[in-house]
Design a protein around this motif. Structure first.
Motif, short mmCIF file in Angstrom:
data_model
loop_
_atom_site.label_atom_id
_atom_site.label_comp_id
_atom_site.label_asym_id
_atom_site.label_seq_id
_atom_site.Cartn_x
_atom_site.Cartn_y
_atom_site.Cartn_z
N GLU A 45 0.82 -1.21 0.00
CA GLU A 45 0.00 0.00 0.00
C GLU A 45 0.85 1.27 0.00
O GLU A 45 0.45 2.29 -0.54
N LEU A 46 2.05 1.18 0.59
CA LEU A 46 2.95 2.34 0.67
C LEU A 46 3.83 2.49 -0.57
O LEU A 46 4.68 3.36 -0.63
N GLY A 47 3.61 1.64 -1.56
CA GLY A 47 4.35 1.77 -2.81
C GLY A 47 5.43 0.74 -3.05
O GLY A 47 6.17 0.82 -4.03
N ALA A 48 5.55 -0.24 -2.16
CA ALA A 48 6.53 -1.31 -2.38
C ALA A 48 6.07 -2.16 -3.56
O ALA A 48 4.88 -2.19 -3.90
N THR A 49 7.02 -2.86 -4.17
CA THR A 49 6.68 -3.78 -5.24
C THR A 49 6.84 -5.21 -4.74
O THR A 49 7.74 -5.52 -3.96
N ASP A 50 5.96 -6.07 -5.20
CA ASP A 50 5.92 -7.46 -4.77
C ASP A 50 7.12 -8.24 -5.29
O ASP A 50 7.50 -8.14 -6.45
N GLU A 51 7.72 -9.02 -4.39
CA GLU A 51 8.81 -9.94 -4.76
C GLU A 51 8.46 -11.36 -4.31
O GLU A 51 9.31 -12.23 -4.33
N GLY A 52 7.23 -11.57 -3.86
CA GLY A 52 6.77 -12.87 -3.38
C GLY A 52 5.78 -12.65 -2.26
O GLY A 52 6.15 -12.17 -1.20
N PRO A 53 4.50 -12.96 -2.49
CA PRO A 53 3.47 -12.64 -1.50
C PRO A 53 3.67 -13.38 -0.18
O PRO A 53 4.34 -14.41 -0.12
N ALA A 54 3.07 -12.82 0.86
CA ALA A 54 3.15 -13.44 2.18
C ALA A 54 2.54 -14.83 2.14
O ALA A 54 1.48 -15.04 1.55
N GLY A 55 3.23 -15.77 2.76
CA GLY A 55 2.73 -17.14 2.82
C GLY A 55 3.77 -18.07 3.41
O GLY A 55 4.90 -17.66 3.69
#
Length: 126
Positions: free
Chosen positions: A87-97
């Motif tokens: 939400e703060l503008g980070a980019t995904d490198e692997g979703p939480a799990g």
């Protein structure tokens, strides 16, 4: 034992806004700052994270293979922090799990491209 990690930035104000919220959600605030450096954590309370303009005056760049890991208390907090980062503008490198039977993590890059993860241990490695 790791004392702290510093990550480079080309926009300290923008980066500080990102880390103020991210670290606040982890229960820590700023513990040191100057006009070129800010560190978050608890004095004498474990490893902290810092954001800095490079000392040599050259642009900050992202190190390939470099990552800072932020420890959370639970999978629910990992989910919360990962979602907040995005939400703060980070980019995904692997979703939480779950990553195996005992490790839970989410991976992302901050606004400067530095790679981070937020994680917790959910058991013991077998």
């Amino acid at each position: 034992m790791l004392g702290y990690v510093t990550l480079g930035t080309n926009d300290l104000e923008k980066g500080a806004a990102f880390y103020d919220k991210l670290c606040g959600a982890l229960g820590v605030g700023r513990m040191m700052e100057s006009d070129t450096f800010i560190a978050w954590g608890k004095p004498n309370g474990g490893a902290g994270i810092g954001l800095t303009r490079p000392f040599d005056g050259k642009p900050a760049t992202v190190g390939n293979g470099v990552m800072a890991a932020l420890q959370a208390d639970s999978p629910a907090q990992v989910d919360e922090i990962y979602k907040l980062a995005i939400e703060l503008g980070a980019t995904d490198e692997g979703p939480a799990g779950a990553r195996g039977d005992w490790f839970y993590a989410g991976y992302f890059r901050d606004p400067d491209g530095n790679k981070l993860n937020v994680f917790c241990m959910t058991g013991a490695p077998s």
